[in-house]
Structure formats: structure tokens, C-alpha cells
Design an enzyme around this catalytic site. Structure first.
Site, PDB file in Angstrom:
ATOM      1  N   ASP A  68       9.009   1.587  -2.290  1.00 37.39           N
ATOM      2  CA  ASP A  68       8.001   2.185  -1.422  1.00 37.39           C
ATOM      3  C   ASP A  68       8.733   2.572  -0.136  1.00 37.39           C
ATOM      4  O   ASP A  68       9.834   2.071   0.143  1.00 37.39           O
ATOM      5  CB  ASP A  68       6.877   1.191  -1.142  1.00 37.39           C
ATOM      6  N   ASP A 101       7.127   3.490   3.509  1.00 37.92           N
ATOM      7  CA  ASP A 101       6.618   2.986   4.785  1.00 37.92           C
ATOM      8  C   ASP A 101       6.456   1.470   4.749  1.00 37.92           C
ATOM      9  O   ASP A 101       5.690   0.934   3.953  1.00 37.92           O
ATOM     10  CB  ASP A 101       5.273   3.650   5.106  1.00 37.92           C
ATOM     11  N   GLY A 119      -0.928   1.786   1.473  1.00 37.54           N
ATOM     12  CA  GLY A 119      -0.300   2.095   0.194  1.00 37.54           C
ATOM     13  C   GLY A 119      -1.061   3.055  -0.693  1.00 37.54           C
ATOM     14  O   GLY A 119      -0.541   3.507  -1.709  1.00 37.54           O
ATOM     15  N   ARG A 162      -3.925   9.171   0.715  1.00 37.29           N
ATOM     16  CA  ARG A 162      -4.623   9.287   2.002  1.00 37.29           C
ATOM     17  C   ARG A 162      -6.143   9.392   1.863  1.00 37.29           C
ATOM     18  O   ARG A 162      -6.890   8.669   2.535  1.00 37.29           O
ATOM     19  CB  ARG A 162      -4.075  10.520   2.732  1.00 37.29           C
ATOM     20  N   SER A 184       2.464   8.634   0.589  1.00 41.88           N
ATOM     21  CA  SER A 184       2.491   9.576   1.704  1.00 41.88           C
ATOM     22  C   SER A 184       3.019  10.928   1.271  1.00 41.88           C
ATOM     23  O   SER A 184       3.939  11.032   0.455  1.00 41.88           O
ATOM     24  CB  SER A 184       3.362   9.014   2.825  1.00 41.88           C
ATOM     25  N   ASN A 224       4.472  12.671   3.462  1.00 45.01           N
ATOM     26  CA  ASN A 224       5.516  12.873   4.464  1.00 45.01           C
ATOM     27  C   ASN A 224       6.847  12.246   4.081  1.00 45.01           C
ATOM     28  O   ASN A 224       7.772  12.217   4.898  1.00 45.01           O
ATOM     29  CB  ASN A 224       5.079  12.271   5.816  1.00 45.01           C
ATOM     30  N   ASP A 267       5.463  -3.334   0.138  1.00 45.28           N
ATOM     31  CA  ASP A 267       4.892  -4.164   1.207  1.00 45.28           C
ATOM     32  C   ASP A 267       3.371  -4.118   1.211  1.00 45.28           C
ATOM     33  O   ASP A 267       2.738  -4.821   2.001  1.00 45.28           O
ATOM     34  CB  ASP A 267       5.405  -3.691   2.574  1.00 45.28           C
TER      35      ASP A 267
END
Length: 247
Positions: free
Chosen positions: A18, A20, A65, A68, A134, A136, A192
Site C-alpha cells: 500500500d 499512503d 484505504g 475515494r 488513491s 494520486n 496500514d
């Protein structure tokens, strides 16, 4: 796992990170952006609803996680709010705008221990991927100077294009493993978020490692096989640079 609790990495073909909160500390950027967006929206609701502000617990429970727009829907549903899809998209896009503003202004630096593990795995010839909800992810990896370290990136854009359901479903992880020429049993998931750990468990991966950036024991409850605070803990003690990595 070895007797020291460090994975025997040579038994795996692929490691799926993952992004972020695992590779970069951008989970904090996302958390702040979600809070700002939701609090601004909640302030527009009728006074009789008496909506409390968005909290860190809300982030970990309803948003972290997930794709969005799923995060928007799930959090608002937890407050008894159900919106038209156009409004869900508007709120999700507003959150993303806030994230991009912060990334452009402040940049991002990866966790040192995560970079050391990425380098260690690269030295072993183990293929690596980023699997992130994400949209991004490439931007963040480019800003952190890590874009060329991963053989593939399965982000929110890829998932949408391929019609892959997001975490806690395992599909994006399974697709990344397939791209790397591995299967679930020969792949490791590093996550996470509770939803990401649940995806690792649902996909029956060889190992699902929870990275504790605030979710703590909830990651174990979701199915993490191992819980660490820093990815440097996953480097064997006799590996080059391991002593420095564990300081």
C-alpha cells in the site's frame, strides 16, 4: 517467518505495498483533507442533526484505504446521510483537490525504513508493486523519488478502468500479483489500513503484514499475520545496512 520474526523473503515472488501510510506519510495528508472536507460539509447540514466533527476514528473506520467515493458514502451513511451520486462525487473530488494542493506545496518524503526495505527486496530480485486506492499514487511516488522502484502500480485509476472493486475486496492485490507473475500464495501484502489488511486476508495471500500507523490492534483483528511499526523491522539483522535501519 524466520525464528527472529523476520519473513524469509526468498520464499516469496512478489511484495505488494500500500502507499499512503506504508511507503509515504501521506496518510496524514489524506486524513487532514478528509477532515477539512467533511467538516465543511457537515456544517451545512440542518442544525437539528447536531453533527459532530469528523474524527481520526471515523477516518480509520470508514475511509482509510478505500476508494475515494466509497469512503464518502460509508462515512456519511454512518451519520445517517445518503446523497445523490453527483454529490458523492463532488465531495470526493473536493477532498482530492485538497490533497493535491498539499502535495504540490509541501512535497513528500518516504519513510526511511520503507525505502530500506524496498532496496533490500530489490537486491534480492523480488518484484514489487504499489497497490493503492488513491488516484494520486504515481504523483506521490514521483514526488518521493520512488516511481522507478516498482514494476507496476495499481491505483484507483487502474481499478476503475479494469472494473476492479476496491479494498476490502482483494481484487486489486490479486491483479498486481498476476502482473508480477505471482499468485496470492507467493505474495506478501503490506498495509496500514484495516480495509487493506482485510483485503489481504480475503485474498489468501502468503503473508499479510500490518503496519501500525495508528490503527494498532485493529489490524490484527482484521487478519494481519504480523504487526510492525516500521518496515525496517522486516530486514534481516545480517543484511547490509540492517543495523542502521533498526536505529
Amino acid at each position: 517467518m524466520t525464528a527472529t520474526g523476520v519473513p524469509d523473503w526468498t520464499t516469496y515472488k512478489a511484495v505488494l505495498f500500500d502507499l499512503d501510510g506504508v511507503v509515504t506519510p501521506t496518510a496524514l495528508v489524506h486524513m487532514r483533507a478528509w477532515a477539512e472536507m467533511f467538516d465543511a460539509y457537515l456544517a451545512t447540514r440542518p442544525a437539528e442533526e447536531a453533527q459532530a466533527p469528523f474524527t481520526d476514528a471515523d477516518y480509520h473506520t470508514w475511509v482509510d484505504g478505500k476508494p475515494r467515493y466509497d469512503g464518502v458514502r460509508d462515512f456519511l451513511a454512518s451519520r445517517g446521510i445518503h446523497l445523490d451520486e453527483s454529490e458523492v462525487i463532488r465531495l470526493g473530488d473536493e477532498k482530492n483537490r485538497r490533497v493535491n494542493e498539499v502535495l504540490e506545496r509541501d512535497g513528500v518524503e518516504a519513510y526511511p525504513g520503507s525505502v530500506r526495505l524496498i532496496d533490500h527486496l530489490g537486491g534480492l530480485g523480488i518484484k514489487q508493486a504499489v497497490v493503492s486506492s488513491s488516484a494520486n499514487a504515481p504523483t506521490v511516488l514521483r514526488a518521493a523519488g520512488l516511481l522507478d522502484r516498482f514494476e507496476t502500480i495499481v491505483d484507483g485509476n487502474v481499478a476503475r478502468e479494469l472494473g476492479l472493486p476496491g479494498k476490502p475486496n482483494p481484487d486489486t492485490f490479486l491483479y498486481a500479483a498476476q502482473v508480477l507473475g505471482a499468485d496470492a500464495a507467493s505474495s506478501v501484502v503490506l498495509e496500514d489500513a484495516v480495509s487493506g489488511v482485510a483485503a489481504g486476508r480475503a485474498g489468501h495471500f502468503g503473508l499479510t503484514i500490518g503496519v501500525d500507523r495508528g490503527a494498532g490492534d485493529a489490524l490484527l483483528a482484521a487478519g494481519a499475520d504480523v504487526l510492525v511499526q516500521d518496515l525496517a523491522q522486516l530486514i534481516p539483522a545480517d543484511a547490509p545496512g540492517a543495523t542502521e535501519a533498526r536505529r
